[in-house]
Design a protein around this motif. Structure first.
Motif, PDB file in Angstrom:
ATOM      1  N   HIS A   1       0.549  35.693  98.795  1.00 39.26           N
ATOM      2  CA  HIS A   1       1.239  34.586  99.456  1.00 39.26           C
ATOM      3  C   HIS A   1       1.641  35.008 100.871  1.00 39.26           C
ATOM      4  CE1 HIS A   1       1.946  31.849  95.960  1.00 39.26           C
ATOM      5  NE2 HIS A   1       1.462  32.936  95.367  1.00 39.26           N
TER       6      HIS A   1
ATOM      7  N   ASP B   1       3.452  27.530 104.140  1.00 43.89           N
ATOM      8  CA  ASP B   1       3.218  28.559 103.129  1.00 43.89           C
ATOM      9  C   ASP B   1       1.780  28.437 102.657  1.00 43.89           C
ATOM     10  OD1 ASP B   1       5.852  29.526 103.158  1.00 43.89           O
ATOM     11  OD2 ASP B   1       6.500  28.011 101.724  1.00 43.89           O
TER      12      ASP B   1
ATOM     13  N   ALA C   1      -1.541  30.573 100.375  1.00 40.84           N
ATOM     14  CA  ALA C   1      -1.789  31.576  99.333  1.00 40.84           C
ATOM     15  C   ALA C   1      -3.271  31.640  99.013  1.00 40.84           C
ATOM     16  CB  ALA C   1      -1.000  31.235  98.080  1.00 40.84           C
TER      17      ALA C   1
END
Length: 125
Positions: free
Chosen positions: A65, A83, A85
């Protein structure tokens, strides 16, 4: 010795050898394991073509991540954040940054599978 006793010893020996082989193979496949970068580690960084904006990808937790952010170069103010990942695969992630043709949006590319199926994440103001 009776046949039953010989068979019992042979089965026990094979079971012991099987257990030892499993332990040895489990250790030898450790090249599939890798430690992700420590949280906060900058894994990719790039300036926009006009040098007004900087794109950064930093590692977070859990492994795989990241925080993808754009900041102004003059003040360091965050313009945009996201964010992102990628699956933890056979090798450490290779993270690169590119800019679109107009230099307005940054694109983070994460190679997690030996160059196949690279993940692309775009971020713009």
């Amino acid at each position: 010795m009776t046949n039953r006793r010989i068979i019992t010893i042979a089965v026990a020996t094979l079971a012991l050898l099987g257990a030892l082989a499993f332990v040895w193979l489990d250790r030898s496949f450790s090249f599939f394991k890798w430690d992700p970068p420590a949280p906060g580690t900058v894994v990719a960084e790039s300036e926009s073509p006009d040098r007004n904006v900087a794109a950064t990808v930093r590692a977070t937790t859990p492994g795989g991540h990241y925080v993808f952010e754009l900041r102004t170069r003059q003040t360091g103010q965050v313009i945009a954040t996201r964010d992102i990942a990628a699956p933890v695969g056979y090798h450490p992630h290779i993270v690169t940054l590119e800019w679109d043709s107009e230099g307005k949006r940054a694109v983070a590319i994460i190679d997690h599978d030996f160059g196949d199926n690279n993940l692309r994440f775009a971020l713009g103001p």
